[in-house]
Design a protein around this motif. Structure first.
Motif, short mmCIF file in Angstrom:
data_model
loop_
_atom_site.label_atom_id
_atom_site.label_comp_id
_atom_site.label_asym_id
_atom_site.label_seq_id
_atom_site.Cartn_x
_atom_site.Cartn_y
_atom_site.Cartn_z
N LEU A 354 0.82 -1.22 0.00
CA LEU A 354 0.00 0.00 0.00
C LEU A 354 0.85 1.27 0.00
O LEU A 354 0.39 2.32 -0.44
N LYS A 355 2.09 1.17 0.48
CA LYS A 355 2.97 2.34 0.51
C LYS A 355 3.75 2.51 -0.78
O LYS A 355 4.23 3.61 -1.08
N TYR A 356 3.88 1.45 -1.54
CA TYR A 356 4.69 1.48 -2.76
C TYR A 356 3.93 2.19 -3.88
O TYR A 356 2.70 2.13 -3.96
N ASN A 357 4.66 2.87 -4.77
CA ASN A 357 4.00 3.68 -5.81
C ASN A 357 3.66 2.90 -7.08
O ASN A 357 2.97 3.43 -7.95
N TRP A 358 4.15 1.71 -7.24
CA TRP A 358 3.86 0.85 -8.38
C TRP A 358 4.04 1.55 -9.73
O TRP A 358 3.06 1.72 -10.48
N PRO A 359 5.27 1.93 -10.07
CA PRO A 359 5.50 2.59 -11.38
C PRO A 359 5.17 1.69 -12.56
O PRO A 359 4.85 2.17 -13.64
N GLY A 360 5.25 0.34 -12.35
CA GLY A 360 4.91 -0.59 -13.44
C GLY A 360 3.45 -1.00 -13.45
O GLY A 360 3.04 -1.85 -14.25
N VAL A 368 5.22 -9.33 -9.39
CA VAL A 368 5.69 -9.45 -8.01
C VAL A 368 5.03 -10.64 -7.31
O VAL A 368 5.68 -11.41 -6.60
N ILE A 369 3.71 -10.80 -7.53
CA ILE A 369 2.99 -11.93 -6.92
C ILE A 369 3.51 -13.25 -7.49
O ILE A 369 3.73 -14.22 -6.74
N GLN A 384 9.91 -11.02 3.05
CA GLN A 384 11.16 -11.55 2.50
C GLN A 384 10.98 -12.13 1.09
O GLN A 384 11.95 -12.43 0.41
N HIS A 385 9.74 -12.29 0.67
CA HIS A 385 9.48 -12.79 -0.69
C HIS A 385 9.37 -11.66 -1.70
O HIS A 385 9.22 -11.92 -2.89
N LEU A 386 9.44 -10.42 -1.22
CA LEU A 386 9.20 -9.26 -2.09
C LEU A 386 10.51 -8.66 -2.57
O LEU A 386 11.54 -8.75 -1.90
N PRO A 387 10.50 -7.99 -3.75
CA PRO A 387 11.70 -7.31 -4.25
C PRO A 387 12.16 -6.21 -3.29
O PRO A 387 11.35 -5.62 -2.57
N ARG A 388 13.44 -5.92 -3.32
CA ARG A 388 14.02 -4.95 -2.39
C ARG A 388 13.40 -3.57 -2.53
O ARG A 388 13.19 -2.86 -1.55
N GLU A 389 13.09 -3.15 -3.78
CA GLU A 389 12.56 -1.80 -3.97
C GLU A 389 11.21 -1.60 -3.30
O GLU A 389 10.83 -0.48 -2.94
N ILE A 390 10.45 -2.69 -3.14
CA ILE A 390 9.15 -2.57 -2.47
C ILE A 390 9.33 -2.51 -0.96
O ILE A 390 8.69 -1.71 -0.28
N VAL A 391 10.21 -3.35 -0.42
CA VAL A 391 10.43 -3.39 1.02
C VAL A 391 11.10 -2.11 1.51
O VAL A 391 10.72 -1.54 2.54
N SER A 392 12.10 -1.63 0.75
CA SER A 392 12.78 -0.39 1.16
C SER A 392 11.97 0.84 0.78
O SER A 392 12.02 1.87 1.44
N ASN A 393 11.24 0.70 -0.32
CA ASN A 393 10.36 1.76 -0.82
C ASN A 393 11.11 3.03 -1.19
O ASN A 393 10.53 4.08 -1.34
N THR A 394 12.44 2.93 -1.33
CA THR A 394 13.21 4.15 -1.62
C THR A 394 13.16 4.58 -3.07
O THR A 394 13.02 5.78 -3.33
N PRO A 395 13.26 3.67 -4.06
CA PRO A 395 13.33 4.16 -5.43
C PRO A 395 12.10 4.95 -5.85
O PRO A 395 12.21 6.03 -6.40
#
Length: 456
Positions: A354-360, A368-369, A384-395
């Motif tokens: 819900l916090k991720y912006n989902w550019p794709g 991702v699923i 731990q099953h999710l890509p790093r950009e979603i967990v860190s949410n930085t990009p």
């Protein structure tokens, strides 16, 4: 697989026995009727897969039996057997729905070939009918997931357009929002659903080949034209054609497309005759076409012709209330594909989603699923099953937060534009298509600016 059942309706005992022996060797199950009345009893009890039917029968003749078969199931192929003097009656039977006829005396090899061809034809028809039925169900609007107000508006537009006679539709939305799915849904929910649906990605085909792909060409139209080839527009006649990434089409091809839409006719390359077509054109783009019109890279007249029925597909961050609904949908989808029994997503992973912006957009969520369900072994998708950009949410946050500060003394907008074009070309190592993607503009728009700043 059960063998095909063939009913032989023939009053001459030797002929029916000979046919039975010969066709049984081919693996068919054979029934015999020596009169029209016997044939009708067998047909009423169990419909055969094919009927070999003599025209001249004692009592009820072959024409009446044909009518009965066709009234019960119009798809059953009926092959008429007739004497040479009854050909006119056989032709009448063909007009009534008989598949073919053979004249006596006939060779058994001819009968085998006609029977085999008839059964293959009907099987192919049934397969096509089943495929179309399946596609109509698969691409029903009920299978497009979303409860947000933005998607409810999309559903309303789909129903309005699918039931209309609109011949041009414009789908707008970022990459991954599902424009191809919406296009198919419009086609399979329309009266054109039983005709061809064809698509072409205008960005994936070199500019000098796109016109040939659209219009087709005659043999000898150019060096490599060894045979005649039908184009996308001709193949889609009566149905729907999706022109994806239409903003990448050159202005010259745009002009020809506009004439085709207006006149409903065109000529193959190298052709001398006009070809009339009845097609619904759905144009899709992830670009701002009005900006392309302003840049002179997209024709204004074509833009207005296409946007008679526009549909805007919201990005996933514009419909965040659909993220978890879509997640559950994809989990269910991949449970079937991977033979797994994942029940859902953890609360922590849900928070990251819900916090991720989902550019794709939806395409990225689906990927991702899929990745998480391949990596995970339990019944729940975890962080731990999710890509790093979603967990860190930085990009995504950084992308959304970046701003260029205007210096107090001001700056030349033209110099900034020139500098970024130079940087994009450098990063893309001169590849104009890649450079255009980095700047989120079309290749034609990039070339326009390159000429403007004397890069070419």
């Amino acid at each position: 697989m059960l063998p095909d059942n063939i009913l032989i309706v023939e009053d001459e005992h030797l002929i029916s026995l000979s046919l039975k022996k010969n066709l049984s060797q081919e693996g068919y199950e054979i029934s015999i009727a020596e009169s029209g009345e016997d044939a009708l009893k067998i047909i009423d009890e169990q419909l055969p897969d094919l009927v070999l039917l003599d025209i001249m029968l004692p009592g009820i003749n072959g024409i009446e039996v044909l009518k009965r078969v066709k009234s019960l199931d119009d798809e059953i192929p009926v092959i008429m057997m007739t004497a040479s003097g009854e050909v006119e009656t056989a032709v009448t039977a063909m007009k009534m729905g008989a598949y073919d006829y053979v004249t006596k005396p006939f060779k058994l090899e001819v009968i085998r070939k006609v029977v085999s061809k008839a059964l293959e034809t009907i099987k192919l028809k049934k397969e096509v009918a089943y495929l179309r039925k399946t596609q109509k169900e698969q691409f029903g609007s009920d299978n497009i997931v979303g409860t947000s107000p933005a998607m409810q508006e999309v559903f309303t537009r789909i129903k309005q357009i699918a039931g209309s006679d609109a011949t041009t539709i414009l789908l707008r939305g970022k990459s991954g929002t599902g424009k191809d799915l919406i296009a198919r849904t419009i086609h399979y929910q329309s009266s054109r659903f039983d005709r061809h649906y064809v698509e072409i990605n205008c960005a994936a085909i070199p500019e000098n080949l796109l016109e040939a792909e659209l219009l087709g060409y005659e043999k000898g139209a150019f060096t490599d034209a060894k045979i005649r080839k039908k184009g996308i527009l001709e193949l889609g006649n009566g149905g729907t054609v999706l022109l994806d990434e239409i903003s990448e089409m050159s202005t010259q091809t745009q002009a020809k497309l506009l004439r085709i839409i207006e006149n409903k006719r065109f000529r193959r390359l190298g052709g001398l005759e006009d070809i009339e077509v009845d097609i619904r054109i759905i144009a899709a783009t992830n670009r701002d076409l009005w900006a392309a019109v302003a840049d002179k890279t997209f024709r204004e007249d074509l833009y207005y012709r296409l946007k008679v029925f526009p549909i805007y597909l919201p990005s996933l961050r514009e419909r965040k209330e659909d993220i978890i609904i879509l997640t559950k949908h994809f989990i269910h989808l991949f449970n079937g594909a991977f033979r797994k029994s994942v029940k859902g997503i953890s609360r922590k992973a849900e928070d990251f989603f819900l916090k991720y912006n989902w550019p794709g957009n939806v395409r990225e969520l689906k990927n991702v699923i899929e990745r998480a369900m391949i990596l995970g072994e339990g019944q729940e998708i975890l962080p731990q099953h999710l890509p790093r950009e979603i967990v860190s949410n930085t990009p995504s946050e950084r992308m959304g937060a970046e701003k260029f500060e205007l210096p107090p003394e001001g700056i030349s907008l033209e110099s900034i534009e020139k500098d970024f074009i130079e940087q994009a070309l450098s990063n893309a190592k001169g590849n104009q298509t890649h450079a255009a993607q980095l700047l989120n503009i079309s290749r034609d728009a990039l070339r326009y600016r390159m000429k403007k700043f004397s890069f070419i």
